[in-house]
Design a protein around this motif. Sequence first.
Motif, PDB file in Angstrom:
ATOM      1  N   TYR A  13       2.866 -24.706 -46.676  1.00 36.28           N
ATOM      2  CA  TYR A  13       2.743 -23.912 -45.435  1.00 36.28           C
ATOM      3  C   TYR A  13       4.112 -23.616 -44.836  1.00 36.28           C
ATOM      4  O   TYR A  13       4.404 -22.471 -44.457  1.00 36.28           O
ATOM      5  N   PHE A  17       5.446 -19.814 -44.332  1.00 36.81           N
ATOM      6  CA  PHE A  17       5.593 -19.345 -42.948  1.00 36.81           C
ATOM      7  C   PHE A  17       7.032 -18.952 -42.651  1.00 36.81           C
ATOM      8  O   PHE A  17       7.306 -17.873 -42.121  1.00 36.81           O
ATOM      9  N   TYR A  21       9.163 -15.479 -41.725  1.00 34.91           N
ATOM     10  CA  TYR A  21      10.038 -15.426 -40.562  1.00 34.91           C
ATOM     11  C   TYR A  21      11.440 -14.984 -40.959  1.00 34.91           C
ATOM     12  O   TYR A  21      12.075 -14.164 -40.281  1.00 34.91           O
ATOM     13  N   MET A  78      -3.304 -17.839 -38.321  1.00 33.72           N
ATOM     14  CA  MET A  78      -2.611 -17.100 -39.359  1.00 33.72           C
ATOM     15  C   MET A  78      -3.391 -15.864 -39.792  1.00 33.72           C
ATOM     16  O   MET A  78      -2.802 -14.810 -40.085  1.00 33.72           O
ATOM     17  N   ILE A 112      -0.022 -15.428 -33.301  1.00 36.42           N
ATOM     18  CA  ILE A 112       0.851 -16.344 -34.049  1.00 36.42           C
ATOM     19  C   ILE A 112       1.508 -17.391 -33.158  1.00 36.42           C
ATOM     20  O   ILE A 112       2.045 -18.387 -33.649  1.00 36.42           O
ATOM     21  N   ALA A 115       1.026 -21.192 -33.758  1.00 36.76           N
ATOM     22  CA  ALA A 115       1.167 -21.683 -35.138  1.00 36.76           C
ATOM     23  C   ALA A 115       2.192 -22.811 -35.267  1.00 36.76           C
ATOM     24  O   ALA A 115       1.930 -23.819 -35.930  1.00 36.76           O
ATOM     25  N   SER A 119       1.108 -26.570 -36.262  1.00 38.81           N
ATOM     26  CA  SER A 119       1.595 -27.124 -37.536  1.00 38.81           C
ATOM     27  C   SER A 119       2.440 -28.371 -37.297  1.00 38.81           C
ATOM     28  O   SER A 119       2.393 -29.327 -38.086  1.00 38.81           O
ATOM     29  N   LEU A 172       3.145 -13.257 -44.649  1.00 41.34           N
ATOM     30  CA  LEU A 172       2.080 -13.763 -43.786  1.00 41.34           C
ATOM     31  C   LEU A 172       0.764 -13.903 -44.550  1.00 41.34           C
ATOM     32  O   LEU A 172       0.006 -14.854 -44.331  1.00 41.34           O
ATOM     33  N   THR A 175       0.963 -16.996 -46.506  1.00 46.33           N
ATOM     34  CA  THR A 175       0.841 -18.153 -45.613  1.00 46.33           C
ATOM     35  C   THR A 175      -0.611 -18.441 -45.284  1.00 46.33           C
ATOM     36  O   THR A 175      -1.060 -19.594 -45.316  1.00 46.33           O
TER      37      THR A 175
END
Length: 399
Positions: A13, A17, A21, A78, A112, A115, A119, A172, A175
């Motif tokens: 993950y 992710f 980014y 997500m 988002i 997230a 996480s 994304l 992810t």
Amino acid sequence: MFTCRPSLWMSTYQFMFWFSYGVYLPFRGLWLEKLGISDADVGMLVGFGLAARCVINFTLTPFFHKVGHLIPFLRWSMFLSLLGFIAFIWLGTITPSFWTLALLLVIFNLAIGPAVAISDAISNHYARDNRLDYGYTRLWGAVALTVASACMGWVIQHFGVSAVPVMGAVGLGATFIGTLMKPSVPMVCHHNEEEKKPNIFKVLCCKETLVFLLVASLLEGSHGGYYFFSTVYWAEKGLDSDTIGYLWSLSTISVIVFYLVSRKAFSSWKVSTLFKLAVVAVVLRWGLMAVSTDLPVLIFCQILHGITFSGTILSSVRYVEENRKHNYVALQSLYHAIPAGFVLAIVSAACGWLMHHSDISMFWFMAVMGIPCIFLTVKQPKPCGSKASVLQTKTLVSA
């Protein structure tokens, strides 16, 4: 459904992710400029998005404090983020008006926004049970940022700026698919965990909490101009996209090195001392960037990213974790809402305005933000005292 160890689940993950980014963050300013959006308006757009993250983390995220809520909530976050981002790049390209883009960015960031907080909560839960090492999983996020920022310089050179949002959407999507995997060890609620929703306003009224949030806000917020306008600024100064990509990669390599050495180097440091280290690095880094765009200077400044960014994150994580017994969920929500949301929004808008309307370097503005932190001390919170809490605090020191 594919089953894997919690450490592999979270590492996958983190990689997916932060790859997304790293693809989008450094180069979105160039893409928005291509759509005809000015620097000042880019700052406002970024500010609207971060403000939306602040609102969602302040209001909705605390409701999902129970262990059983976390993974399903992350999956929904997500999935909705993917839909929101596709709508953003599709409708934004068709009708690239300021208010259309602003509305779409707000929707995307509302999806988002939780997230990272969620996480982190999942990682912290498994770290508490000694199922993963927080620092090791975060390393994969830093590796992903390095790969993404290095690759995107080459991608833009060959396929143009239009490839930026497409690559972000692909990331994304990957992810979201990764979150559909099932950890082999279920998340089980511990008997001593608080089941009721935390009182955020009660925590916010605490003097020590206010000092912590102020210092974290100034240090993390000082990165706002760097995140959203450094690529545009460097491009205007004549740096090509390959060089800019490598500079971003260098900053994430410094993050990896910082996390690798943090276990031995900073395990005995107080939270207040860690914050002071980040303060010195922030003032030095942005001050140097304000006076020079020479490549050797920029290389040194990017190496400092491991301290300015990761040092702030490590200090904040340790402070929050050492308050686990009474107000962990509330503090985590406040941290992601204010320093990582509201303040970044304000600084981003201010830096956009400075770039468009003023001769004052945004980097001087960012350097000044660190100066008050020299005179502020984040008091060491009292340890929780429980065996599980001590175990997790030691684990997170290596983050």
